[in-house]
Scaffold this motif. Structure first.
Motif, PDB file in Angstrom:
ATOM      1  N   PHE A   1      39.053  38.598  57.786  1.00 37.07           N
ATOM      2  CA  PHE A   1      40.097  38.152  57.083  1.00 37.07           C
ATOM      3  C   PHE A   1      40.919  39.496  56.377  1.00 37.07           C
ATOM      4  CE2 PHE A   1      35.686  37.999  54.431  1.00 37.07           C
ATOM      5  CZ  PHE A   1      36.416  38.834  53.516  1.00 37.07           C
ATOM      6  N   TYR A   2      42.035  39.294  56.025  1.00 37.15           N
ATOM      7  CA  TYR A   2      42.438  41.006  55.365  1.00 37.15           C
ATOM      8  C   TYR A   2      42.886  40.104  54.028  1.00 37.15           C
ATOM      9  CZ  TYR A   2      43.531  40.827  60.220  1.00 37.15           C
ATOM     10  OH  TYR A   2      43.176  41.224  61.686  1.00 37.15           O
ATOM     11  N   TYR A   3      42.900  41.128  53.340  1.00 31.22           N
ATOM     12  CA  TYR A   3      43.279  41.042  51.684  1.00 31.22           C
ATOM     13  C   TYR A   3      44.558  41.973  51.396  1.00 31.22           C
ATOM     14  CZ  TYR A   3      43.454  41.766  46.875  1.00 31.22           C
ATOM     15  OH  TYR A   3      43.331  41.453  45.235  1.00 31.22           O
ATOM     16  N   ASP A   4      45.182  41.504  51.171  1.00 32.58           N
ATOM     17  CA  ASP A   4      46.464  41.733  50.463  1.00 32.58           C
ATOM     18  C   ASP A   4      46.791  42.271  48.584  1.00 32.58           C
ATOM     19  OD1 ASP A   4      49.457  42.742  49.558  1.00 32.58           O
ATOM     20  OD2 ASP A   4      50.094  41.054  50.546  1.00 32.58           O
TER      21      ASP A   4
ATOM     22  N   TYR B   1      37.835  36.211  43.499  1.00 32.01           N
ATOM     23  CA  TYR B   1      37.294  37.648  43.050  1.00 32.01           C
ATOM     24  C   TYR B   1      36.340  38.172  44.397  1.00 32.01           C
ATOM     25  CZ  TYR B   1      32.489  39.045  40.398  1.00 32.01           C
ATOM     26  OH  TYR B   1      31.404  40.042  39.976  1.00 32.01           O
ATOM     27  N   LEU B   2      36.754  39.579  44.805  1.00 25.88           N
ATOM     28  CA  LEU B   2      36.734  40.455  45.589  1.00 25.88           C
ATOM     29  C   LEU B   2      34.954  40.785  46.161  1.00 25.88           C
ATOM     30  CD1 LEU B   2      39.973  41.935  46.950  1.00 25.88           C
ATOM     31  CD2 LEU B   2      39.339  40.121  47.654  1.00 25.88           C
ATOM     32  N   GLU B   3      34.585  40.550  44.815  1.00 26.56           N
ATOM     33  CA  GLU B   3      33.157  41.480  44.605  1.00 26.56           C
ATOM     34  C   GLU B   3      32.417  41.170  46.040  1.00 26.56           C
ATOM     35  OE1 GLU B   3      31.655  42.981  41.480  1.00 26.56           O
ATOM     36  OE2 GLU B   3      33.595  44.135  40.535  1.00 26.56           O
ATOM     37  N   ARG B   4      32.163  38.919  45.991  1.00 22.32           N
ATOM     38  CA  ARG B   4      31.922  38.499  46.650  1.00 22.32           C
ATOM     39  C   ARG B   4      32.288  37.809  47.258  1.00 22.32           C
ATOM     40  NH1 ARG B   4      26.025  36.944  44.824  1.00 22.32           N
ATOM     41  NH2 ARG B   4      26.536  34.763  45.178  1.00 22.32           N
TER      42      ARG B   4
ATOM     43  N   ASN C   1      28.356  33.718  59.293  1.00 21.32           N
ATOM     44  CA  ASN C   1      29.474  33.108  58.155  1.00 21.32           C
ATOM     45  C   ASN C   1      29.993  34.088  56.905  1.00 21.32           C
ATOM     46  OD1 ASN C   1      26.131  34.426  57.449  1.00 21.32           O
ATOM     47  ND2 ASN C   1      27.072  34.064  55.054  1.00 21.32           N
ATOM     48  N   THR C   2      30.997  33.341  57.078  1.00 20.97           N
ATOM     49  CA  THR C   2      32.305  34.475  55.882  1.00 20.97           C
ATOM     50  C   THR C   2      32.165  33.931  54.570  1.00 20.97           C
ATOM     51  OG1 THR C   2      33.715  35.197  57.467  1.00 20.97           O
ATOM     52  CG2 THR C   2      35.050  34.969  56.302  1.00 20.97           C
ATOM     53  N   GLU C   3      32.193  34.654  53.698  1.00 15.86           N
ATOM     54  CA  GLU C   3      32.423  33.681  52.285  1.00 15.86           C
ATOM     55  C   GLU C   3      33.317  34.468  51.165  1.00 15.86           C
ATOM     56  OE1 GLU C   3      29.687  31.686  51.920  1.00 15.86           O
ATOM     57  OE2 GLU C   3      29.063  32.421  52.955  1.00 15.86           O
ATOM     58  N   PHE C   4      34.366  33.397  50.414  1.00 14.22           N
ATOM     59  CA  PHE C   4      35.005  33.444  49.138  1.00 14.22           C
ATOM     60  C   PHE C   4      33.845  32.925  48.318  1.00 14.22           C
ATOM     61  CE2 PHE C   4      36.450  33.255  53.318  1.00 14.22           C
ATOM     62  CZ  PHE C   4      37.790  33.947  53.351  1.00 14.22           C
ATOM     63  N   GLU C   5      34.715  34.008  47.575  1.00 11.89           N
ATOM     64  CA  GLU C   5      34.433  33.521  45.316  1.00 11.89           C
ATOM     65  C   GLU C   5      36.032  33.548  44.838  1.00 11.89           C
ATOM     66  OE1 GLU C   5      31.471  34.365  42.815  1.00 11.89           O
ATOM     67  OE2 GLU C   5      30.586  34.187  44.649  1.00 11.89           O
ATOM     68  N   THR C   6      35.864  32.893  43.880  1.00  8.95           N
ATOM     69  CA  THR C   6      37.383  32.441  43.065  1.00  8.95           C
ATOM     70  C   THR C   6      36.593  32.134  41.557  1.00  8.95           C
ATOM     71  OG1 THR C   6      37.650  30.208  43.536  1.00  8.95           O
ATOM     72  CG2 THR C   6      38.927  31.823  44.981  1.00  8.95           C
ATOM     73  N   ILE C   7      37.405  32.908  40.972  1.00  7.05           N
ATOM     74  CA  ILE C   7      36.938  32.458  39.503  1.00  7.05           C
ATOM     75  C   ILE C   7      37.749  31.940  38.931  1.00  7.05           C
ATOM     76  CG2 ILE C   7      37.298  33.317  36.668  1.00  7.05           C
ATOM     77  CD1 ILE C   7      37.162  36.523  38.265  1.00  7.05           C
TER      78      ILE C   7
END
Length: 821
Positions: free
Chosen positions: A41-44, A179-182, A189-195
């Motif tokens: 994945f990519y972060y803009d 929440y990019l830190e996590r 596995n691929t993990e995403f976190e949000t506030i």
């Protein structure tokens, strides 16, 4: 026909035009931060967006959301680490769109015939969880924006808050963010976190107690995409007698004469290096990792209790196949490869959980996740404090209190990890010599010859005999050429010969349940004998209760926190003994295994149980020693306490001396006159005249209260007796009016009320004013009820007993965390 051809060509040309305009992934993501891993994945950073590269369309994977940072209220249930349901999903392309589709694995055809499988697939609905627009593509890979999918209330926090009546909330996008830190990538596995922030009005007390600004509830929600395992896992048949959780589904390829529903047990993948050896090391051992956030000595106790499970795996033929380690500093708990034991804090004590991430297709457990509530240990310490504490200034307190607390924590860790290994509760185990850590154990308090209390045997040490049986069924690997079905059945038939058994939540939790040996928080091989013993322990604890139960300098009013579990020390054993009345013992028998399927409890034992239970309603048992009443002033400023942990009363700030008796009586009468029990008593009497019916039980209850031969002269105890008697009338009216009771049970209840009214009518002319008023009010209440007046059912709302559970791990009852999936 020509019209449809033109339309098809138009769609084709539009699609080709769109494809021609779609940029490459490399060009589109230039300047973005790329994270390699399972799903790249990519972060803009400029736009704050996540772009997901999908390399394998139509390939199934596992998706599940979790709560990374919780709310901190046990009642709402939004705990740190809470798992939501797993979803098998796949990305399917449809022109410029990619759909996240969830196939329906509840309905299948286990067949090699693709047309047979397709017929089932097209008969039942699937679910499209999300739709994405293709932003770029290269070499068969497509790029989609994942941000909108991530920025949702994936764990259903809004519904949880609404369900617990804590206000009307909705997600506020302006206060939510990635929440990019996590948000990380791993090999599998691929993990995403949000506030995620929820805003709303009229927040309830549970929210106000834990959220700094209760109108804005902010938490971290997590999304996991996990690679599904290969086909090397071997499913194992479910058996209701084995004590192992599982999955079930409809298999429409089953022959007509076979069951349509198929079931597999849930277990980790475990294989021997040498399958033909009686004992062998594992190809890959099961390793659990302890949250380093748990303090010492708690952490060591939790790790020790967890490690007990290796005893069961050793008995199943493995060498060091189950291990527990401290989570290394460089390990990430989000990684699917780590089974995790997590230490969680809440504002009030609550349940601990054992959950699993599971392949819904096969039952293979991919990751075990244990959530342990930190306040659990404080409740155990409080119980020990009430039993043995003698706080004196300048002197050390007994080590027994902390020893009991740590012993319980070892049991707690073993219990919850057991759930993540695939095991449900086994509530009959306590009657078979503490045979399982999957039971809910009440602390065993022994009485010494000098009538002091001994906590040294409060909890068992090590894994139980039943636990070894369940692990043997779930994990034993048989030598090549073994008939697995026969070998598994032998494990069961062998344990039946030893007297072991398995009964679980459905048989123990309902207040009206019937089995005489299957209960929560009970102890001993016989519920009635143990109740008699527990009442002696309770009496000693109350007689020895003094201001030394709290440290010097604490307000005396805080003695009530210690008093509550002592006064109600018998509550669970009363429930257990009451289940003997109208009791029906049974097993999960299958045809041919020789078990007794069902049999009523002997009449003599039912009557003995009733006698012991009714003894707990006597005024001398319910009355607090006056020495205790003199030590309980109103709550001082700054020490309000948790009202759910205290006795509620009707006397304002002062301690209500009748409230504890009312709470205990409410519990006991609710068990005795439960509609299911009352109905069962009438049914058993119809089948066997030697067994007690509801009329006999009500007569005994009335004889021991209203018609007691012993006159209660002590004024405090007399007030308790009157309170109990009016509660007996109220409970009989509740039973007579209950739609859940059989017509026979309601008739008996109504008849006994009329008998009681006639008996008390002439009594209204005798005794002191309080006693005459008591008879008059009760008789009038019954008369109004008989005449259909709603006032007959109106009564002072009974004081509920303060919270008891969990005095042990539990909620485990929340499916599918610890039970059938």
């Amino acid at each position: 026909m020509q019209k449809y051809l033109y339309a098809w060509l138009a769609v084709l040309l539009t699609s080709l035009s769109t494809l021609a305009q779609t940029p490459t992934i490399k060009a589109f993501t230039e300047g973005m931060d790329k994270q390699e891993g399972y799903l790249p994945f990519y972060y803009d950073a400029k736009k704050g967006k996540i772009w997901l590269e999908i390399s394998q369309l139509d390939t199934e994977l596992l998706y599940y959301p979790t709560l990374a940072q919780g709310v901190g209220s046990n009642d709402i249930g939004l705990d740190r680490g809470r798992l939501s349901s797993e979803h098998i999903v796949k990305f399917q392309r449809s022109g410029p769109k990619v759909l996240m589709v969830e196939p329906n694995y509840a309905y299948r055809a286990l067949s090699d015939d693709p047309l047979e499988r397709k017929a089932v697939e097209e008969s039942f609905a699937q679910s499209v969880l999300w739709g994405f627009e293709v932003a770029a593509e290269s070499g068969g890979h497509v790029l989609v924006e994942l941000t909108p999918f991530l920025m949702q209330d994936a764990v259903g926090a809004v519904q949880s808050i609404s369900r617990t009546k804590q206000g009307t909330f909705k997600m506020d996008a302006s206060r939510s963010a990635l929440y990019l830190e996590r948000s990380k990538n791993f090999p599998k596995n691929t993990e995403f976190e949000t506030i995620i922030t929820l805003t709303g009005d009229n927040p309830g007390g549970y929210l106000r107690s834990v959220v700094p600004s209760a109108n804005a509830v902010t938490m971290h929600q997590h999304h996991s995409f996990v690679e599904l395992p290969d086909n090397g896992y071997q499913t194992r048949a479910f058996d209701p007698r084995a004590g192992v959780n599982g999955i079930e589904f409809f298999d429409y390829a089953s022959p007509v004469g076979d069951p349509l529903i198929k079931s597999y047990i849930a277990r980790h993948r475990l294989q021997k290096k040498n399958p033909n050896a009686a004992r062998s090391e594992a190809v890959e051992p099961i390793v659990y990792y302890m949250d380093p956030g748990a303090p010492e000595p708690i952490r060591s106790a939790l790790m020790e209790g967890t490690a007990w499970w290796n005893q069961a795996f050793e008995a199943a033929g493995y060498i060091n196949a189950f291990q527990v380690k401290l989570l290394p500093p460089d390990a990430d708990p989000m990684d699917i490869r780590y089974n995790l034991i997590q230490w969680v804090h809440r504002s009030t004590r609550g349940w601990s959980y054992g959950g699993s991430i599971m392949d819904p297709r096969t039952g293979e457990i991919l990751k075990g996740k244990v959530t342990l509530g930190s306040l659990r240990v404080r409740q155990d310490f409080l119980i020990a404090q009430g039993l043995v504490a003698k706080y004196e200034e300048g002197k050390a307190v007994s080590d027994e209190m902390m020893a009991l607390s740590l012993a319980r924590l070892r049991q707690l860790a073993a219990h919850e990890v057991g759930h993540t290994l695939g095991l449900p509760h086994n509530y009959i185990a306590s009657s078979i010599g503490r045979a399982s850590v999957m039971d809910y154990p009440h602390p065993q308090v022994d009485i010494k010859n000098d009538s002091t209390l001994d906590l040294s045997h409060a909890y068992a040490v090590g894994i139980g005999d039943w636990d070894k049986i369940a692990i043997d069924y779930a994990y034993r690997e048989f030598p090549k050429g073994t008939n697995e079905k026969e070998a598994l059945n032998k494990i069961i038939t062998d344990y039946l010969k030893t007297g072991q058994g398995f009964l679980t939540d459905q048989d123990a939790r309902p207040a009206g349940s019937s089995h005489s040996k299957t209960h929560l928080w009970d102890a001993g091989s016989n519920a009635v004998d143990e109740l008699d013993r527990v009442m002696k322990v309770r009496k000693i604890a109350l007689n020895n209760f003094s201001e030394k139960k709290i440290p010097v300098g604490m307000p005396l009013a805080t003695l009530q926190e210690v008093l509550v579990p002592m006064y109600l020390f018998h509550r669970y054993q009363v429930e257990a003994a009451t289940k003997v009345v109208g009791g029906v013992d049974y097993t999960y028998a299958v045809r041919g295994d020789g078990q007794v399927a069902v049999a009523p409890v002997a009449g003599a034992e039912q009557r003995r149980a009733l006698k012991s239970v009714l003894a707990a309603l006597q005024p001398e048992v319910l009355a607090l020693p006056r020495s205790i009443l003199k030590m309980l002033p109103p709550r001082p400023y700054g020490f309000d306490g948790n009202p759910r942990e205290l006795f509620s009363g009707r006397t304002g700030l002062t301690f209500d001396p009748l409230a504890p008796a009312e709470a205990a009586t409410t519990l006991t009468l609710g068990f005795i006159l439960h509609p299911e029990r009352a109905s069962r008593l009438e049914a058993q009497k119809a089948l066997d005249a030697s067994l007690p019916g509801l009329g006999e039980v009500v007569d005994a209850l009335v004889d021991d209260t209203w018609k007691a031969k012993t006159v209660t002269k002590e004024s405090y105890q007399a007030a308790i007796r009157r309170q109990t008697e009016i509660m007996v009338v109220q409970e009989l009216m509740n039973l007579a009016a209950s739609e859940d009771a059989s017509s026979a049970a309601r008739s008996v209840a109504l008849f006994k009320l009329n008998e009681l009214k006639k008996w008390m009518e002439p009594k209204q002319a005798y005794g002191d004013e309080q006693q005459r008023a008591h008879y008059f009010a009760a008789a009038k209440k019954i008369e109004l009820f008989e005449n259909g007046d709603k006032e007959g059912l109106t009564s002072t709302k009974p004081n509920a007993a303060p919270d008891g559970s969990p005095i042990d791990p539990g909620q485990d009852w929340l499916e599918p965390i610890c039970g059938w999936k």
